[in-house]
Design an enzyme around this catalytic site. Structure first.
Site, PDB file in Angstrom:
ATOM      1  N   TYR A 168       3.000  -4.515  -0.925  1.00 51.37           N
ATOM      2  CA  TYR A 168       2.469  -3.855   0.268  1.00 51.37           C
ATOM      3  C   TYR A 168       0.961  -3.622   0.237  1.00 51.37           C
ATOM      4  CZ  TYR A 168       7.461  -2.980   0.884  1.00 51.37           C
ATOM      5  OH  TYR A 168       8.813  -3.142   1.006  1.00 51.37           O
ATOM      6  N   HIS A 183       6.988  -6.142   9.914  1.00 55.39           N
ATOM      7  CA  HIS A 183       7.098  -5.909   8.462  1.00 55.39           C
ATOM      8  C   HIS A 183       5.862  -6.472   7.796  1.00 55.39           C
ATOM      9  CE1 HIS A 183      11.202  -4.750   9.059  1.00 55.39           C
ATOM     10  NE2 HIS A 183      11.359  -5.816   9.812  1.00 55.39           N
TER      11      HIS A 183
HETATM   12  C1  DQA Z   1       9.145  -3.318   5.148  1.00 52.17           C
HETATM   13  C2  DQA Z   1      10.293  -4.163   4.590  1.00 52.17           C
HETATM   14  C3  DQA Z   1      11.537  -3.320   4.413  1.00 52.17           C
HETATM   15  O1  DQA Z   1      12.591  -4.122   3.901  1.00 52.17           O
HETATM   16  C4  DQA Z   1      11.263  -2.188   3.434  1.00 52.17           C
HETATM   17  O2  DQA Z   1      12.403  -1.385   3.298  1.00 52.17           O
HETATM   18  C5  DQA Z   1      10.057  -1.401   3.780  1.00 52.17           C
HETATM   19  C6  DQA Z   1       8.878  -2.093   4.294  1.00 52.17           C
HETATM   20  C7  DQA Z   1       7.821  -4.133   5.234  1.00 52.17           C
HETATM   21  O3  DQA Z   1       6.893  -3.641   5.884  1.00 52.17           O
HETATM   22  O4  DQA Z   1       7.715  -5.199   4.625  1.00 52.17           O
HETATM   23  O5  DQA Z   1      10.004  -0.200   3.559  1.00 52.17           O
HETATM   24  O6  DQA Z   1       9.482  -2.910   6.462  1.00 52.17           O
END
Ligand code: DQA
Length: 136
Positions: free
Chosen positions: A22, A95
């Site tokens: 992230y 995402h």
């Molecule tokens: C997310 C992907 C999801 O699977 C995960 O649970 C997240 C972040 C992303 O931004 O890639 O918390 O939404």
């Protein structure tokens, strides 16, 4: 235009958790970059770890488009799905990671079918790409 960016569960930990996935920037830093990118538009940012609060935010939204990263709720929250389906404002699912390149359980989204579209895998730029699409 007026945009509402909603981040769901655990997104407040961005910059602290799984930086390889992230990134190292905090959510506040990412939101500041988004606001700077859309400097001629109105941007509201909201984050909650609580499913019902996200539903209430969706229900009470007053904007042209909603950019929603529901986090893990994406994969199982029928409540958020129903909230999206109950409003007239278009919602784009976002995402930061490419969820389809990750664990099997992340391949399922219960909200995609009621969203206008899905943007994933572009890190913080997923939010910008999604919001830009409302301007096309
Ligand atoms: C997310 C992907 C999801 O699977 C995960 O649970 C997240 C972040 C992303 O931004 O890639 O918390 O939404």
């Amino acid at each position: 235009m007026k945009f509402l960016f909603i981040n769901g569960v655990n997104l407040n930990m961005t910059g602290k958790r799984q930086k390889d996935i992230y990134g190292a920037q905090t959510l506040d830093e990412i939101n500041a970059e988004i606001a700077a990118h859309f400097n001629g538009d109105e941007c509201e940012f909201y984050q909650s770890n609580i499913e019902g609060e996200i539903c209430t935010k969706l229900q009470t939204a007053a904007c042209d488009g909603i950019i929603l990263n529901a986090g893990a709720y994406t994969h199982y929250s029928y409540a958020i799905r129903d909230a999206i389906a109950s409003i007239g404002i278009p919602v784009i699912e976002v995402h930061m990671s490419n969820v389809h390149a990750r664990e099997e359980f992340r391949h399922t989204s219960v909200i995609s079918a009621v969203c206008k579209g899905v943007v994933e895998g572009f890190g913080k730029n997923s939010y910008i790409l999604a919001a830009e699409s409302f301007k096309l």
